[in-house]
Structure formats: structure tokens, C-alpha cells
Motif scaffolding. Structure first.
Motif, PDB file in Angstrom:
ATOM      1  N   GLU A  91      63.384  67.699  75.285  1.00  0.00           N
ATOM      2  CA  GLU A  91      64.934  67.713  75.257  1.00  0.00           C
ATOM      3  C   GLU A  91      65.135  66.546  74.082  1.00  0.00           C
ATOM      4  O   GLU A  91      66.136  67.071  73.176  1.00  0.00           O
ATOM      5  CB  GLU A  91      65.389  67.326  76.532  1.00  0.00           C
ATOM      6  CG  GLU A  91      65.232  68.594  77.268  1.00  0.00           C
ATOM      7  CD  GLU A  91      63.791  68.699  78.118  1.00  0.00           C
ATOM      8  OE1 GLU A  91      63.451  67.469  78.502  1.00  0.00           O
ATOM      9  OE2 GLU A  91      63.520  69.714  78.432  1.00  0.00           O
ATOM     10  N   GLY A  92      64.912  65.466  74.182  1.00  0.00           N
ATOM     11  CA  GLY A  92      65.427  64.449  73.339  1.00  0.00           C
ATOM     12  C   GLY A  92      64.742  64.556  71.940  1.00  0.00           C
ATOM     13  O   GLY A  92      65.363  64.420  71.099  1.00  0.00           O
ATOM     14  N   ARG A  93      63.594  64.547  71.857  1.00  0.00           N
ATOM     15  CA  ARG A  93      62.824  64.567  70.650  1.00  0.00           C
ATOM     16  C   ARG A  93      62.913  63.634  69.815  1.00  0.00           C
ATOM     17  O   ARG A  93      62.885  63.496  68.420  1.00  0.00           O
ATOM     18  CB  ARG A  93      63.060  66.033  69.780  1.00  0.00           C
ATOM     19  CG  ARG A  93      62.827  67.160  70.694  1.00  0.00           C
ATOM     20  CD  ARG A  93      62.868  68.670  69.874  1.00  0.00           C
ATOM     21  NE  ARG A  93      62.319  69.696  70.770  1.00  0.00           N
ATOM     22  CZ  ARG A  93      62.069  70.945  70.215  1.00  0.00           C
ATOM     23  NH1 ARG A  93      61.773  70.983  68.877  1.00  0.00           N
ATOM     24  NH2 ARG A  93      61.568  71.816  71.145  1.00  0.00           N
ATOM     25  N   ALA A  94      63.146  62.446  70.257  1.00  0.00           N
ATOM     26  CA  ALA A  94      63.314  60.955  69.358  1.00  0.00           C
ATOM     27  C   ALA A  94      62.054  61.000  68.437  1.00  0.00           C
ATOM     28  O   ALA A  94      62.161  60.320  67.547  1.00  0.00           O
ATOM     29  CB  ALA A  94      63.594  59.987  70.240  1.00  0.00           C
ATOM     30  N   GLY A  95      60.831  60.865  69.109  1.00  0.00           N
ATOM     31  CA  GLY A  95      59.486  60.881  68.507  1.00  0.00           C
ATOM     32  C   GLY A  95      59.399  61.868  67.332  1.00  0.00           C
ATOM     33  O   GLY A  95      58.997  61.358  66.026  1.00  0.00           O
ATOM     34  N   LEU A  96      59.527  62.870  67.544  1.00  0.00           N
ATOM     35  CA  LEU A  96      59.413  64.023  66.368  1.00  0.00           C
ATOM     36  C   LEU A  96      60.487  63.706  65.427  1.00  0.00           C
ATOM     37  O   LEU A  96      60.208  63.696  64.140  1.00  0.00           O
ATOM     38  CB  LEU A  96      59.993  65.320  66.970  1.00  0.00           C
ATOM     39  CG  LEU A  96      60.272  66.526  65.873  1.00  0.00           C
ATOM     40  CD1 LEU A  96      59.093  66.797  65.105  1.00  0.00           C
ATOM     41  CD2 LEU A  96      60.655  67.977  66.627  1.00  0.00           C
ATOM     42  N   ASP A  97      61.699  63.172  65.778  1.00  0.00           N
ATOM     43  CA  ASP A  97      62.748  62.680  64.653  1.00  0.00           C
ATOM     44  C   ASP A  97      62.227  61.735  63.805  1.00  0.00           C
ATOM     45  O   ASP A  97      62.628  61.627  62.624  1.00  0.00           O
ATOM     46  CB  ASP A  97      64.066  62.478  65.296  1.00  0.00           C
ATOM     47  CG  ASP A  97      64.693  63.661  65.682  1.00  0.00           C
ATOM     48  OD1 ASP A  97      64.509  64.937  65.456  1.00  0.00           O
ATOM     49  OD2 ASP A  97      65.880  63.677  66.666  1.00  0.00           O
ATOM     50  N   ALA A  98      61.507  60.750  64.403  1.00  0.00           N
ATOM     51  CA  ALA A  98      61.187  59.472  63.857  1.00  0.00           C
ATOM     52  C   ALA A  98      60.029  59.783  63.028  1.00  0.00           C
ATOM     53  O   ALA A  98      59.860  59.371  61.641  1.00  0.00           O
ATOM     54  CB  ALA A  98      60.535  58.481  64.809  1.00  0.00           C
ATOM     55  N   ALA A  99      59.094  60.790  63.250  1.00  0.00           N
ATOM     56  CA  ALA A  99      57.823  60.962  62.592  1.00  0.00           C
ATOM     57  C   ALA A  99      57.888  62.034  61.552  1.00  0.00           C
ATOM     58  O   ALA A  99      57.242  61.831  60.416  1.00  0.00           O
ATOM     59  CB  ALA A  99      56.707  61.398  63.736  1.00  0.00           C
ATOM     60  N   ARG A 100      58.903  62.940  61.626  1.00  0.00           N
ATOM     61  CA  ARG A 100      59.077  64.049  60.761  1.00  0.00           C
ATOM     62  C   ARG A 100      58.988  63.724  59.313  1.00  0.00           C
ATOM     63  O   ARG A 100      58.306  64.183  58.595  1.00  0.00           O
ATOM     64  CB  ARG A 100      60.260  64.893  61.211  1.00  0.00           C
ATOM     65  CG  ARG A 100      60.122  66.177  60.247  1.00  0.00           C
ATOM     66  CD  ARG A 100      61.624  66.878  60.453  1.00  0.00           C
ATOM     67  NE  ARG A 100      61.801  67.389  61.786  1.00  0.00           N
ATOM     68  CZ  ARG A 100      61.576  68.873  62.146  1.00  0.00           C
ATOM     69  NH1 ARG A 100      60.793  69.546  61.422  1.00  0.00           N
ATOM     70  NH2 ARG A 100      61.602  69.079  63.514  1.00  0.00           N
ATOM     71  N   PRO A 101      60.022  62.590  58.723  1.00  0.00           N
ATOM     72  CA  PRO A 101      59.882  62.570  57.415  1.00  0.00           C
ATOM     73  C   PRO A 101      58.868  61.784  56.844  1.00  0.00           C
ATOM     74  O   PRO A 101      58.576  62.414  55.675  1.00  0.00           O
ATOM     75  CB  PRO A 101      61.138  61.279  57.568  1.00  0.00           C
ATOM     76  CG  PRO A 101      61.891  61.390  58.666  1.00  0.00           C
ATOM     77  CD  PRO A 101      60.879  61.922  59.549  1.00  0.00           C
ATOM     78  N   LEU A 102      57.963  61.134  57.652  1.00  0.00           N
ATOM     79  CA  LEU A 102      56.610  60.867  57.011  1.00  0.00           C
ATOM     80  C   LEU A 102      55.632  61.749  56.899  1.00  0.00           C
ATOM     81  O   LEU A 102      54.971  61.936  55.865  1.00  0.00           O
ATOM     82  CB  LEU A 102      56.184  59.584  58.228  1.00  0.00           C
ATOM     83  CG  LEU A 102      56.960  58.580  58.230  1.00  0.00           C
ATOM     84  CD1 LEU A 102      56.163  57.583  59.523  1.00  0.00           C
ATOM     85  CD2 LEU A 102      57.019  57.600  57.285  1.00  0.00           C
ATOM     86  N   PHE A 103      55.750  62.710  57.683  1.00  0.00           N
ATOM     87  CA  PHE A 103      54.801  63.888  57.492  1.00  0.00           C
ATOM     88  C   PHE A 103      55.325  64.886  56.611  1.00  0.00           C
ATOM     89  O   PHE A 103      54.531  65.614  55.846  1.00  0.00           O
ATOM     90  CB  PHE A 103      54.463  64.767  58.916  1.00  0.00           C
ATOM     91  CG  PHE A 103      53.659  64.001  59.904  1.00  0.00           C
ATOM     92  CD1 PHE A 103      52.348  64.211  60.160  1.00  0.00           C
ATOM     93  CD2 PHE A 103      53.980  62.803  60.834  1.00  0.00           C
ATOM     94  CE1 PHE A 103      51.713  63.710  61.096  1.00  0.00           C
ATOM     95  CE2 PHE A 103      53.161  62.233  61.550  1.00  0.00           C
ATOM     96  CZ  PHE A 103      51.960  62.758  61.868  1.00  0.00           C
ATOM     97  N   GLU A 104      56.461  65.066  56.680  1.00  0.00           N
ATOM     98  CA  GLU A 104      57.103  66.254  55.658  1.00  0.00           C
ATOM     99  C   GLU A 104      56.785  65.354  54.309  1.00  0.00           C
ATOM    100  O   GLU A 104      57.035  66.420  53.232  1.00  0.00           O
ATOM    101  CB  GLU A 104      58.548  66.422  55.928  1.00  0.00           C
ATOM    102  CG  GLU A 104      58.592  67.299  57.077  1.00  0.00           C
ATOM    103  CD  GLU A 104      60.156  67.669  57.326  1.00  0.00           C
ATOM    104  OE1 GLU A 104      60.952  67.168  56.864  1.00  0.00           O
ATOM    105  OE2 GLU A 104      60.167  68.755  58.082  1.00  0.00           O
ATOM    106  N   ALA A 105      56.993  64.244  54.056  1.00  0.00           N
ATOM    107  CA  ALA A 105      56.953  63.712  52.750  1.00  0.00           C
ATOM    108  C   ALA A 105      55.452  63.468  52.322  1.00  0.00           C
ATOM    109  O   ALA A 105      54.937  63.058  51.215  1.00  0.00           O
ATOM    110  CB  ALA A 105      57.518  62.240  52.566  1.00  0.00           C
ATOM    111  N   GLY A 106      54.621  63.709  53.271  1.00  0.00           N
ATOM    112  CA  GLY A 106      53.057  63.626  52.991  1.00  0.00           C
ATOM    113  C   GLY A 106      52.620  62.197  52.864  1.00  0.00           C
ATOM    114  O   GLY A 106      51.308  61.887  52.677  1.00  0.00           O
TER     115      GLY A 106
END
Length: 325
Positions: free
Chosen positions: A60-75
Motif C-alpha cells: 500500500e505505502g510503497r515508500a521503499g519502492l519510491d525511494a529506490a526507483r530513481p537509483l535503479f531507473e538511472a542505472g
């Protein structure tokens, strides 16, 4: 796997077939510390090419996903972030380990670190070297406590904060998944779901998994030179938390023995519990004198009482309310 797993982002250009090692990282409502954990993985030295799988367990909250996503999407970090829809630490581990097997066909080593830990710079390299040298199928390492401000650091020698082993070498079994390497063949042999989700909120799914691995003949090792540093909040040094953890550890040991021994093992298991209860005052006295703390000394009594409580179905679900853990 019966639970729903959704892969939310994958780092660009990730060559799944070239990855030898995968680090799995479960997270639940610790976005700030998750970034510290990921930074420690980015700083690894001497490691083979590896990928990171972050398992977000707050659908529901997905705070971890939101924090990590930019690092993974930027490679900046190679790997992927998934959401494990089913709550519970065992479910998160199962999601990550299954995905690692499916997505990385050349994976030989799977490592685990938690989102309240920071890895030493040569953590991956040393864990792999120890597994190769011993050799061992499953290797554990120390989780070194780093107490937050306000914590009662006089409890740093409490058994719940000290490693089970001191030196590198072969060991009979492991107890924690917070710092571990598992060979691919172990996962393939044991099969999914790897951790029993009955342990989702009490903990001990990792200890139960290791017990089953030992029955299948897998070898265990310990690498004292590959620590991870675990952030310990002040609430974990309060008597209520330490007492609950001691009772829980006792309950888990009884539950695992019951599962391995079946109905016919009940008399032996109960006799062992009663024997530990009888010996616990003396063991607690020795521990208390050795550490200079009556609170620490109580641990053996708490474990013995927890074992007996489990025989009557009373087990503390210490992970049910994460904010209190």
C-alpha cells in the motif's frame, strides 16, 4: 508461488545472463535506511558483477519502492525492484529468491541483507571467498549492532545483539538471514516456497529453513570478516522488547523441534524444555555475573519459559506491528 509478485522497475541494460551473484534486500517502511543499505552495496570492492533485488513488502505505502526507483531507473544500481503483495518477512524473502532464480539463469550465489543494515565494503567478496574456500553451501556472517542515540548501550553484550560464532570456518547450522550467502543449488533443491509463511510475523522462518537444509545434507560456514552493521533503535534496548525477544526465541526453537520430531517427538521435546527451565536460573546467574547485568542474565530464563509457552500455543508475533519492533 501463490502470492502476487509485481516487478516495478528494472535497471536499463541489465544483462541477466551475465550475473553471477544476486543480493536480495527486503524492505518495509524504512526508506531512509534503505538508501543507506543500497549505498553500501554500490560501494562494494572486489565483488563479481552482481545485481540487487529490492523486495518492497508494503504493497500500500510503497515508500521503499519510491525511494529506490530513481537509483535503479538511472542505472546507478543494477537490478530490479519488486512488490511482494503478501505481508510478512518470509513472503518477502520468498518473492526475492524466486525472482532471482527465474530472472538470473547464471546466478551461483544469492546473498541477503536487511534494510536496517549497512554492508562492509568487501562484504560480497569475502562471503563468496569463504563459501569457496571451506567449501560451504550456506555461509553466515556477523550482524554488528550500531545503537541509535538514546539506546541503552550497556546491553550490547546481550545474546540478541552478539554473533553466534566468533571465528571463520565450518559451523553446524545458522540462525539468521540478516547476513547470509546461499548457493543456487540449495534453493533449487529445497524448492519454493523456501521459508514457511507460518513464521511471517513471529520470525524464525530462516532458522526453520536452515534446519531443513541440514536434514538434506547441506554444509554451513561462517565468515567473521564479512560483517553487516545493523542499526538498533532505542526501543530494542527496552526491557519489554528484550523480554519479548527472549520468549519468542524460545518459542521458535520449540516450534522447529516439533516440526522436525512430529507427534512421537513430543515427550522428548517437553523433557528438554523442562530440563532447560530447571537449568535456566543457574545459566542466567552465570550470564548475569559475566556481563554485570541482571537484565541480560534473564535471557536463559526467558528462552526456557518461551519454549513452554509455545507448547500451549502462546507465541508472540513480534513482527505483526512493525512500528513496535
Amino acid at each position: 508461488m501463490s502470492q502476487t509478485i509485481t516487478v516495478e522497475c528494472v535497471s536499463p541494460g541489465l544483462d541477466h545472463a551475465a550475473i553471477d551473484t544476486v543480493v536480495t534486500l527486503p524492505t518495509f517502511r524504512r526508506p531512509e535506511h534503505l538508501l543507506l543499505t543500497l549505498a553500501s552495496l554500490s560501494a562494494q570492492r572486489g565483488a563479481p558483477r552482481f545485481a540487487v533485488i529490492v523486495m518492497e513488502n508494503d504493497a500500500e505505502g510503497r515508500a521503499g519502492l519510491d525511494a529506490a526507483r530513481p537509483l535503479f531507473e538511472a542505472g546507478e544500481i543494477g537490478g530490479l525492484v519488486l512488490v511482494a503483495q503478501e505481508r510478512g518477512n518470509c513472503s518477502a524473502y520468498n518473492a526475492g529468491w524466486t525472482t532471482a532464480l527465474e530472472r538470473f539463469p547464471a546466478m551461483r550465489n544469492l546473498l541477503v541483507i536487511d534494510d536496517d543494515e549497512v554492508a562492509a565494503q568487501d562484504w560480497i567478496a569475502r562471503m563468496i571467498a569463504t563459501a569457496d574456500d571451506l567449501p560451504a553451501d550456506i555461509v553466515g556472517g556477523p550482524q554488528v549492532a550500531r545503537f541509535e542515540a538514546g539506546a541503552r548501550t550497556r546491553y550490547e553484550n546481550h545474546p540478541v545483539f552478539t554473533p553466534h560464532y566468533r571465528t571463520t570456518g565450518s559451523v553446524p547450522i545458522l540462525f539468521s538471514s540478516g547476513n547470509v550467502l546461499i548457493r543456487r543449488n540449495v534453493l533449487e533443491t529445497m524448492g519454493a516456497p523456501f521459508l514457511d509463511t507460518a513464521f511471517n510475523f513471529i520470525g524464525g522462518g530462516d532458522a526453520d529453513f536452515y534446519s531443513r537444509c541440514r536434514e538434506r545434507g547441506f554444509r554451513f560456514g561462517w565468515c567473521a570478516e564479512a560483517p553487516v552493521f545493523e542499526t538498533v533503535p532505542s526501543r530494542r534496548t527496552e526491557f519489554s522488547w528484550l523480554n519479548a525477544r527472549g520468549l519468542r526465541n524460545g518459542a521458535i526453537s520449540a516450534i522447529i523441534e516439533r516440526r522436525r520430531g512430529g507427534r512421537h517427538g513430543a515427550p522428548k521435546r517437553i523433557a528438554k524444555s523442562l530440563g532447560l527451565l530447571a537449568a535456566s536460573p543457574w545459566r542466567s546467574l552465570r550470564l548475569g555475573l559475566g556481563t554485570g547485568s541482571a537484565t541480560i542474565g534473564l535471557y536463559h530464563c526467558q528462552v526456557a519459559i518461551g519454549r513452554l509457552m509455545a507448547e500451549f500455543g502462546r507465541v508472540n508475533e513480534q513482527y505483526r506491528q512493525a512500528e513496535r519492533n
